[in-house]
Design an enzyme around this catalytic site. Structure first.
Site, PDB file in Angstrom:
ATOM      1  N   ASN A 102      -5.346   8.932  -6.127  1.00 47.89           N
ATOM      2  CA  ASN A 102      -5.783   8.076  -5.934  1.00 47.89           C
ATOM      3  C   ASN A 102      -6.415   7.922  -4.717  1.00 47.89           C
ATOM      4  OD1 ASN A 102      -5.839   5.473  -5.540  1.00 47.89           O
ATOM      5  ND2 ASN A 102      -3.927   4.818  -5.473  1.00 47.89           N
ATOM      6  N   GLY A 128       2.768   5.554   1.298  1.00 46.32           N
ATOM      7  CA  GLY A 128       2.575   5.493   2.703  1.00 46.32           C
ATOM      8  C   GLY A 128       2.550   5.583   3.448  1.00 46.32           C
ATOM      9  N   GLU A 137      -0.579  -2.553  -4.172  1.00 42.81           N
ATOM     10  CA  GLU A 137      -1.471  -3.255  -2.810  1.00 42.81           C
ATOM     11  C   GLU A 137      -2.868  -4.203  -3.888  1.00 42.81           C
ATOM     12  OE1 GLU A 137      -2.892   1.071  -1.595  1.00 42.81           O
ATOM     13  OE2 GLU A 137      -2.342   1.231  -0.704  1.00 42.81           O
ATOM     14  N   SER A 173       3.938   8.876  -1.744  1.00 38.29           N
ATOM     15  CA  SER A 173       4.103  10.420  -1.151  1.00 38.29           C
ATOM     16  C   SER A 173       4.882  11.653  -1.684  1.00 38.29           C
ATOM     17  CB  SER A 173       5.323   9.747   0.041  1.00 38.29           C
ATOM     18  OG  SER A 173       5.267   8.496   1.322  1.00 38.29           O
ATOM     19  N   HIS A 208      -2.256  -1.737  -9.240  1.00 38.58           N
ATOM     20  CA  HIS A 208      -1.434  -1.202  -8.036  1.00 38.58           C
ATOM     21  C   HIS A 208      -0.447  -2.076  -7.058  1.00 38.58           C
ATOM     22  CE1 HIS A 208      -1.070   1.420  -4.607  1.00 38.58           C
ATOM     23  NE2 HIS A 208      -1.563   2.345  -4.751  1.00 38.58           N
TER      24      HIS A 208
HETATM   25  C1  PEP Z   1      -0.502   5.099  -3.973  1.00 43.62           C
HETATM   26  O1  PEP Z   1      -1.175   4.684  -3.123  1.00 43.62           O
HETATM   27  O2  PEP Z   1      -0.809   5.529  -5.283  1.00 43.62           O
HETATM   28  C2  PEP Z   1       0.119   6.464  -3.501  1.00 43.62           C
HETATM   29  C3  PEP Z   1       1.221   6.793  -4.221  1.00 43.62           C
HETATM   30  O3  PEP Z   1      -0.162   6.573  -1.851  1.00 43.62           O
HETATM   31  P1  PEP Z   1       0.815   7.593  -1.262  1.00 43.62           P
HETATM   32  O4  PEP Z   1       0.859   9.445  -1.733  1.00 43.62           O
HETATM   33  O5  PEP Z   1       0.152   7.684   0.028  1.00 43.62           O
HETATM   34  O6  PEP Z   1       2.206   7.348  -0.811  1.00 43.62           O
END
Ligand code: PEP
Length: 254
Positions: A9, A173, A97, A212, A95
């Site tokens: 993503n 994140g 966000e 992460s 998601h």
């Molecule tokens: C995401 O936003 O779907 C995600 C998993 O981000 P990150 O791997 O940066 O935590």
């Protein structure tokens, strides 16, 4: 055996030049893999470029969002048919966000799942609890409410065409990853919840972990019995890191 799916993503990152080099790097990096399914989800403006760079290869293309409607006066929106025409096979829905910054509700997300499937796309439904909710012991009730809220809109049968991503909001994140045990417990809970409605869908549905995930922790997470892949944010923007996660998924597929 559920085929692992490793999905990148990209969120709202990149330029034409960086998108080109990232996709080209991933294509070369995963050439020798045979088991894991690999997916990249760039921002809308890069889909056409990605489609041409991925043509005929093993890396799939997806989008990060879509409109609930099929066509018409919906300024700024993009339909499932448009995404399919540009080679997308998947689309991320709900998601955290989008839930947090754009007010997406479970009901709206359910409508997006329906629109995806009508357009021939496989939606990746994101669910997950906030840090506060986890600390209050509400993880399972939050996950159950998100899943039930979507199923109320779609029915459970649609989930034959759906992937789920468990993404604890506190791990996205932040560099803070759920332990393999925490993630496994949440995945098993989600599968069990689907299983109360449809044991056969529960057995086949892929549940990805997101939050992460990196090269260093991918193996431990992906080896859990109910973790069928990863939805990768930050690490999907770095060719070597994303390819290493794809390799971990491929190895674990046996
Ligand atoms: C995401 O936003 O779907 C995600 C998993 O981000 P990150 O791997 O940066 O935590």
């Amino acid at each position: 055996m559920r085929q692992p799916l490793i999905a990148g993503n990209w969120k709202m990152n990149g330029t034409k030049a960086s998108a080109k080099s990232l996709i080209s790097g991933v294509v070369v990096g995963v050439t020798d893999l045979s088991k894991a399914e690999v997916l990249v989800c760039p921002p809308f403006p890069f889909l056409s470029l990605a489609e041409s760079l991925l043509a005929g290869g093993r890396v799939q293309l997806g989008a990060q969002n879509l409109c609930t409607e099929a066509v018409g006066a919906y300024t700024g929106e993009v339909s499932a048919d448009m995404l399919a025409e540009f080679g997308c096979r998947y689309v991320i829905c709900g998601h955290s966000e989008r839930r947090q910054y754009y007010g997406e509700t479970d009901s709206l997300i359910g409508k997006k799942l329906l629109a995806s499937c009508r357009g021939g796309l496989r939606p990746i439904l994101c669910v997950g609890e906030s840090l506060d909710q986890r600390e209050q012991g509400q993880t399972e009730s939050v996950l159950a409410a998100q899943i039930e809220g979507v199923i109320a809109e779609t029915g459970v049968d649609l989930f034959e065409q759906v992937e789920i991503a468990y993404e604890p909001v506190w791990a996205i994140g932040t560099g803070r990853t759920a332990t393999p045990e925490q993630a496994q417990a949440a995945h098993a809970f989600i599968r069990g919840r689907i299983g109360e409605r449809s044991p056969s869908i529960a057995a086949t549905i892929r549940i990805l972990y997101g939050g992460s995930m990196k090269a260093a922790n991918a193996r431990d997470l992906l080896s859990q019995p109910d973790i069928d892949g990863g939805l990768i944010g930050g690490a999907s923007l770095v060719v070597d890191d994303f390819v290493a996660i794809c390799q971990a998924g491929d190895l674990l597929a046996g």
